[in-house]
Design a protein around this motif. Structure first.
Motif, PDB file in Angstrom:
ATOM      1  N   ALA A 510       0.839  -1.203   0.000  1.00 31.50           N
ATOM      2  CA  ALA A 510       0.000   0.000   0.000  1.00 31.50           C
ATOM      3  C   ALA A 510       0.873   1.252   0.000  1.00 31.50           C
ATOM      4  O   ALA A 510       0.576   2.239  -0.693  1.00 31.50           O
ATOM      5  CB  ALA A 510      -0.929  -0.006   1.215  1.00 31.50           C
ATOM      6  N   ALA A 511       1.964   1.236   0.766  1.00 31.22           N
ATOM      7  CA  ALA A 511       2.893   2.367   0.779  1.00 31.22           C
ATOM      8  C   ALA A 511       3.596   2.507  -0.573  1.00 31.22           C
ATOM      9  O   ALA A 511       3.781   3.625  -1.080  1.00 31.22           O
ATOM     10  CB  ALA A 511       3.921   2.177   1.895  1.00 31.22           C
ATOM     11  N   PHE A 512       3.984   1.387  -1.173  1.00 31.97           N
ATOM     12  CA  PHE A 512       4.619   1.429  -2.499  1.00 31.97           C
ATOM     13  C   PHE A 512       3.644   1.962  -3.545  1.00 31.97           C
ATOM     14  O   PHE A 512       4.027   2.728  -4.443  1.00 31.97           O
ATOM     15  CB  PHE A 512       5.109   0.028  -2.868  1.00 31.97           C
ATOM     16  N   ARG A 513       2.379   1.581  -3.421  1.00 30.75           N
ATOM     17  CA  ARG A 513       1.365   2.038  -4.387  1.00 30.75           C
ATOM     18  C   ARG A 513       1.225   3.565  -4.353  1.00 30.75           C
ATOM     19  O   ARG A 513       0.999   4.203  -5.383  1.00 30.75           O
ATOM     20  CB  ARG A 513       0.037   1.370  -4.056  1.00 30.75           C
ATOM     21  N   LEU A 514       1.370   4.168  -3.154  1.00 32.67           N
ATOM     22  CA  LEU A 514       1.258   5.623  -3.045  1.00 32.67           C
ATOM     23  C   LEU A 514       2.401   6.344  -3.754  1.00 32.67           C
ATOM     24  O   LEU A 514       2.287   7.539  -4.059  1.00 32.67           O
ATOM     25  CB  LEU A 514       1.226   6.027  -1.565  1.00 32.67           C
ATOM     26  N   ARG A 515       3.495   5.655  -4.002  1.00 33.50           N
ATOM     27  CA  ARG A 515       4.630   6.259  -4.696  1.00 33.50           C
ATOM     28  C   ARG A 515       4.438   6.286  -6.211  1.00 33.50           C
ATOM     29  O   ARG A 515       5.173   6.967  -6.916  1.00 33.50           O
ATOM     30  CB  ARG A 515       5.921   5.501  -4.380  1.00 33.50           C
ATOM     31  N   LEU A 516       3.481   5.505  -6.704  1.00 32.92           N
ATOM     32  CA  LEU A 516       3.324   5.356  -8.148  1.00 32.92           C
ATOM     33  C   LEU A 516       2.421   6.442  -8.706  1.00 32.92           C
ATOM     34  O   LEU A 516       1.432   6.835  -8.077  1.00 32.92           O
ATOM     35  CB  LEU A 516       2.738   3.980  -8.473  1.00 32.92           C
ATOM     36  N   PRO A 517       2.713   6.932  -9.894  1.00 30.61           N
ATOM     37  CA  PRO A 517       1.857   7.951 -10.519  1.00 30.61           C
ATOM     38  C   PRO A 517       0.662   7.286 -11.214  1.00 30.61           C
ATOM     39  O   PRO A 517       0.566   6.060 -11.310  1.00 30.61           O
ATOM     40  CB  PRO A 517       2.795   8.601 -11.538  1.00 30.61           C
ATOM     41  N   GLY A 518      -0.234   8.117 -11.687  1.00 28.98           N
ATOM     42  CA  GLY A 518      -1.329   7.599 -12.500  1.00 28.98           C
ATOM     43  C   GLY A 518      -2.413   6.930 -11.677  1.00 28.98           C
ATOM     44  O   GLY A 518      -2.646   7.266 -10.515  1.00 28.98           O
ATOM     45  N   ASN A 519      -3.066   5.958 -12.299  1.00 26.94           N
ATOM     46  CA  ASN A 519      -4.260   5.345 -11.700  1.00 26.94           C
ATOM     47  C   ASN A 519      -3.943   4.054 -10.966  1.00 26.94           C
ATOM     48  O   ASN A 519      -4.585   3.031 -11.181  1.00 26.94           O
ATOM     49  CB  ASN A 519      -5.307   5.074 -12.794  1.00 26.94           C
ATOM     50  N   TYR A 520      -2.944   4.099 -10.075  1.00 33.10           N
ATOM     51  CA  TYR A 520      -2.596   2.921  -9.296  1.00 33.10           C
ATOM     52  C   TYR A 520      -3.134   2.987  -7.868  1.00 33.10           C
ATOM     53  O   TYR A 520      -2.748   2.192  -7.021  1.00 33.10           O
ATOM     54  CB  TYR A 520      -1.077   2.734  -9.266  1.00 33.10           C
ATOM     55  N   ALA A 521      -4.031   3.924  -7.600  1.00 32.20           N
ATOM     56  CA  ALA A 521      -4.529   4.092  -6.236  1.00 32.20           C
ATOM     57  C   ALA A 521      -5.271   2.863  -5.741  1.00 32.20           C
ATOM     58  O   ALA A 521      -5.294   2.593  -4.536  1.00 32.20           O
ATOM     59  CB  ALA A 521      -5.440   5.317  -6.166  1.00 32.20           C
ATOM     60  N   HIS A 522      -5.865   2.114  -6.666  1.00 34.00           N
ATOM     61  CA  HIS A 522      -6.636   0.941  -6.265  1.00 34.00           C
ATOM     62  C   HIS A 522      -6.050  -0.348  -6.819  1.00 34.00           C
ATOM     63  O   HIS A 522      -6.749  -1.362  -6.894  1.00 34.00           O
ATOM     64  CB  HIS A 522      -8.091   1.086  -6.724  1.00 34.00           C
ATOM     65  N   ALA A 523      -4.786  -0.326  -7.220  1.00 32.93           N
ATOM     66  CA  ALA A 523      -4.152  -1.537  -7.741  1.00 32.93           C
ATOM     67  C   ALA A 523      -4.028  -2.583  -6.642  1.00 32.93           C
ATOM     68  O   ALA A 523      -3.679  -2.278  -5.502  1.00 32.93           O
ATOM     69  CB  ALA A 523      -2.772  -1.209  -8.307  1.00 32.93           C
ATOM     70  N   THR A 524      -4.321  -3.816  -6.968  1.00 32.37           N
ATOM     71  CA  THR A 524      -4.267  -4.901  -5.991  1.00 32.37           C
ATOM     72  C   THR A 524      -2.826  -5.353  -5.787  1.00 32.37           C
ATOM     73  O   THR A 524      -1.968  -5.141  -6.660  1.00 32.37           O
ATOM     74  CB  THR A 524      -5.122  -6.082  -6.455  1.00 32.37           C
ATOM     75  N   PRO A 525      -2.520  -5.983  -4.651  1.00 35.68           N
ATOM     76  CA  PRO A 525      -1.141  -6.421  -4.414  1.00 35.68           C
ATOM     77  C   PRO A 525      -0.598  -7.350  -5.495  1.00 35.68           C
ATOM     78  O   PRO A 525       0.577  -7.245  -5.864  1.00 35.68           O
ATOM     79  CB  PRO A 525      -1.242  -7.138  -3.061  1.00 35.68           C
ATOM     80  N   ASP A 526      -1.430  -8.253  -6.013  1.00 34.94           N
ATOM     81  CA  ASP A 526      -0.905  -9.163  -7.033  1.00 34.94           C
ATOM     82  C   ASP A 526      -0.580  -8.411  -8.327  1.00 34.94           C
ATOM     83  O   ASP A 526       0.339  -8.803  -9.064  1.00 34.94           O
ATOM     84  CB  ASP A 526      -1.900 -10.303  -7.303  1.00 34.94           C
ATOM     85  N   THR A 527      -1.298  -7.319  -8.607  1.00 36.14           N
ATOM     86  CA  THR A 527      -0.965  -6.492  -9.769  1.00 36.14           C
ATOM     87  C   THR A 527       0.395  -5.828  -9.584  1.00 36.14           C
ATOM     88  O   THR A 527       1.224  -5.801 -10.505  1.00 36.14           O
ATOM     89  CB  THR A 527      -2.039  -5.419  -9.995  1.00 36.14           C
ATOM     90  N   LEU A 528       0.644  -5.302  -8.390  1.00 31.60           N
ATOM     91  CA  LEU A 528       1.942  -4.681  -8.113  1.00 31.60           C
ATOM     92  C   LEU A 528       3.068  -5.705  -8.177  1.00 31.60           C
ATOM     93  O   LEU A 528       4.160  -5.411  -8.671  1.00 31.60           O
ATOM     94  CB  LEU A 528       1.907  -4.010  -6.739  1.00 31.60           C
ATOM     95  N   GLN A 529       2.799  -6.917  -7.668  1.00 33.15           N
ATOM     96  CA  GLN A 529       3.815  -7.963  -7.746  1.00 33.15           C
ATOM     97  C   GLN A 529       4.132  -8.297  -9.195  1.00 33.15           C
ATOM     98  O   GLN A 529       5.307  -8.384  -9.584  1.00 33.15           O
ATOM     99  CB  GLN A 529       3.318  -9.219  -7.022  1.00 33.15           C
ATOM    100  N   ARG A 530       3.097  -8.463  -9.993  1.00 33.14           N
ATOM    101  CA  ARG A 530       3.290  -8.909 -11.375  1.00 33.14           C
ATOM    102  C   ARG A 530       3.958  -7.839 -12.232  1.00 33.14           C
ATOM    103  O   ARG A 530       4.816  -8.142 -13.059  1.00 33.14           O
ATOM    104  CB  ARG A 530       1.926  -9.294 -11.961  1.00 33.14           C
ATOM    105  N   ARG A 531       3.585  -6.575 -12.020  1.00 33.16           N
ATOM    106  CA  ARG A 531       4.093  -5.521 -12.900  1.00 33.16           C
ATOM    107  C   ARG A 531       5.426  -4.946 -12.463  1.00 33.16           C
ATOM    108  O   ARG A 531       6.201  -4.480 -13.313  1.00 33.16           O
ATOM    109  CB  ARG A 531       3.063  -4.387 -12.991  1.00 33.16           C
ATOM    110  N   PHE A 532       5.702  -4.946 -11.168  1.00 31.44           N
ATOM    111  CA  PHE A 532       6.883  -4.238 -10.686  1.00 31.44           C
ATOM    112  C   PHE A 532       7.842  -5.122  -9.882  1.00 31.44           C
ATOM    113  O   PHE A 532       9.045  -5.126 -10.162  1.00 31.44           O
ATOM    114  CB  PHE A 532       6.452  -3.028  -9.850  1.00 31.44           C
ATOM    115  N   LEU A 533       7.322  -5.859  -8.886  1.00 34.90           N
ATOM    116  CA  LEU A 533       8.228  -6.630  -8.037  1.00 34.90           C
ATOM    117  C   LEU A 533       8.840  -7.808  -8.769  1.00 34.90           C
ATOM    118  O   LEU A 533       9.989  -8.179  -8.516  1.00 34.90           O
ATOM    119  CB  LEU A 533       7.482  -7.113  -6.788  1.00 34.90           C
ATOM    120  N   ASP A 534       8.082  -8.399  -9.672  1.00 36.07           N
ATOM    121  CA  ASP A 534       8.569  -9.562 -10.417  1.00 36.07           C
ATOM    122  C   ASP A 534       9.281  -9.101 -11.687  1.00 36.07           C
ATOM    123  O   ASP A 534       8.888  -9.425 -12.808  1.00 36.07           O
ATOM    124  CB  ASP A 534       7.393 -10.486 -10.743  1.00 36.07           C
ATOM    125  N   THR A 535      10.355  -8.343 -11.507  1.00 38.78           N
ATOM    126  CA  THR A 535      11.095  -7.775 -12.628  1.00 38.78           C
ATOM    127  C   THR A 535      12.577  -8.095 -12.471  1.00 38.78           C
ATOM    128  O   THR A 535      13.141  -7.879 -11.398  1.00 38.78           O
ATOM    129  CB  THR A 535      10.912  -6.240 -12.687  1.00 38.78           C
TER     130      THR A 535
END
Length: 583
Positions: A510-535
């Protein structure tokens, strides 16, 4: 039993024919209506001999048919050829993995499962040993003595100048871990450490499993060869499964509660939780266990629509931020109803005041405990069970008893009708409650909401309870992203610690999501994992700083515009700086 007479001339004394003879005699007497004497004469038995056969059959002592054979091969040539050598190697003290490797090198290859079968058939137990004087011959040996170095604080002087990692994005969470001050959280909770591994590193090792969606602690081997998870934990390599399991069971429920208290204070300070509004959604979740563990009670598991052996967990969500702030798996049927009181005590310790309002399902607690909440000045909103008497009352209502209101809710069901009663007496509640009978919310039966809040408007109360469904969404998100339902019959991780780690991981993303621009305010944790952490990416070091270069992907422009600090001093790296670059 009377001895059977000699067979008639021409009969062969074979087992199958004897069974057939018995079958015909018993069938004639028991099912075809022949008398005992007639059936005995037809089969060549004396009357007494057949009577004995009938008695033994009814007592379950007579086997008329040969037991059916099991399908498949009746021999295993490879296992039989290697059996003697496998036994010899086990007596020399070799593990299953080492035996399999040795057999392969000797020209009689046999898999680990087949070796385990041989040893089990021969009565060998599990191999228990102390520290091995030499490394195992198989680097796949999990949890004991692999060729990987033992877990220890990372030696930055020994790190390679450049290393490839498939999990470079995992290190994007470090700035928020520093903001939350994870070492201080572990210290406040009193988590123990060892001479080799500090408490914060143990916690970060387990957190790495959550952030990488590794289902079970026994799958930690999948992360051992990658430098990023170990760097996240500040270790040379992640601890093995046995070390993580043993550590989790050193922690008590008091440790978890102190950790959550310290975490919630940090979440309030960083805006991840709101102390002023102090309205919370509460819910239970049953984590199903696979197996027959007698220590587990049976709870209703919605995913299976049945009661099953499971671990009952409790979660609380801050309605203002939709972040989880509390979890507990140390529950029994005898104590689960008072968990709402335990949460009130927890929040009062964290913020200095009781929650202002609790919103919950009707099964979370009892009417008597709702009375305790009222005595403490805590407002509540919950559902009322639709008893036969209540249903008769509802069916007797006319259209004039309802009024239509418009609520702020997306979709078709935003104009419900409400029949409100200001003072309703319940069976076990000490006073009276305000009751709302609501139709038009998309459910077949009316929704009956009860509350002790006389000041909140009808519209606000219905909207607030409708938003309670978001806690079910949060629970579904952590189950998917952090594998909160991955409980096996052999519970290899303290489940109370597991759900606390889910709260930490959810807050971190949730804290990492607040750092992201655009429409990521409601992104789910698995979306953040798939798009950013799993890189994937590269890790370079010069001894005083660590640079993580994230490979280019479709979402790289989002990371370039993210509010990530230019440099972050990481306490568990001895104050060394972390810097990000993007390809």
């Amino acid at each position: 039993m009377t001895a059977e007479p000699a067979p008639r001339p021409g009969w062969e004394l074979l087992a199958g024919q004897v069974n057939q003879r018995r079958y015909e005699a018993l069938r004639a007497y028991l099912y075809q209506g022949a008398s005992l004497q007639q059936a005995a004469d037809a089969a060549g038995y004396t009357r007494d001999a057949l009577a004995s056969l009938v008695r033994d059959l009814r007592a379950g002592k007579l086997t008329v048919f040969a037991p059916p054979g099991t399908p498949g091969r009746k021999s295993a040539p490879k296992k039989d050829a290697a059996r003697a050598r496998a036994i010899e190697l086990r007596r020399d003290g070799l593990s299953v993995y080492e035996i399999a490797t040795r057999l392969t090198s000797e020209g009689t290859p046999l898999g680990r499962t087949a070796v385990s079968d041989i040893l089990r058939e021969e009565g060998f137990g599990r191999l228990l040993r102390g520290p091995a004087p030499e490394a195992s011959t198989s680097p796949a040996t999990s949890g004991r003595d692999t060729r990987l170095p033992a877990a220890a604080p990372i030696d930055f002087a020994a790190l390679p100048a450049r290393a490839h990692t498939t999990m470079a994005g995992l290190l994007l969470t470090i700035p928020d871990l520093v903001t939350l001050d994870l070492p201080a959280l572990a210290a406040a909770a009193g988590y123990p450490g060892t001479t080799a591994i500090p408490a914060a590193s143990y916690l970060l090792s387990l957190l790495a499993l959550k952030l990488t969606a590794t289902r079970r602690v026994s799958h930690v081997d999948d992360l051992l060869a990658d430098p990023a998870p170990a760097l996240l934990a500040g270790l040379s390599v992640l601890p093995k499964k046995t070390a993580l399991t043993d550590y989790s069971y050193r922690l008590s429920h008091d440790h978890q509660q102190k950790f959550l208290a310290a975490l919630d204070r940090k979440m309030i300070a960083s805006g991840l939780a709101t102390s002023d509004e102090a309205i919370f959604d509460l819910d239970f979740h049953a984590v199903m266990a696979w197996g027959q563990d007698p220590a587990l009670e049976k709870h209703y598991v919605p995913a299976r629509s049945q009661r099953s052996r499971s671990v009952l967990t409790f979660f609380a969500q801050d309605t203002g931020t939709h972040n989880l702030v509390y979890a507990n798996a140390d529950l029994t049927k005898a104590s689960q109803n008072r968990e709402v009181i335990a949460f009130c005590d927890h929040w009062k310790t964290v913020s200095g005041a009781d929650p202002k309002m609790l919103i919950m399902d009707q099964k979370v607690t009892t009417q008597a405990i709702l009375g305790e909440l009222d005595d403490r000045g805590v407002k509540f909103a919950t559902l009322r069970m639709r008893s036969p008497a209540l249903m008769r009352h509802i069916n007797a209502l006319t259209s004039t008893d309802f009024k239509q209101i418009t609520i702020s809710r997306a979709g078709r069901h935003n104009k419900p009708k409400v029949a409100e009663s200001p003072a309703v007496k319940l069976t076990s509640y000490p006073g009276t409650v305000r009751q709302l009978i609501v139709t038009g919310l998309g459910r077949d039966a009316p929704t009956v909401i009860i509350t002790n809040d006389d000041q909140i408007t009808t519209k606000a109360l219905i909207e607030r309870y409708a938003r309670r469904m978001t806690i079910e969404q949060r629970l579904a998100e952590i189950i998917q992203a952090f594998c909160a339902d991955a409980l096996s019959s052999a519970v290899n991780l303290n489940v109370d610690l597991d759900v606390v780690l889910c709260v930490l991981a959810q807050a971190l993303l949730a804290a990492f999501r607040l750092r992201l621009p655009g429409n990521y305010a409601h992104a789910t944790p698995d979306t953040l994992q798939r798009r950013f952490l799993d890189t994937p990416g590269e890790i370079t070091t010069d001894g005083t700083s660590i640079t993580v270069k994230i490979n280019r992907r479709a979402y790289s422009p989002v990371l370039r515009e993210a509010d990530l600090p230019a440099d972050t001093a990481v306490p568990w790296w001895g104050g060394r700086q972390l810097h990000f670059e993007f390809a």
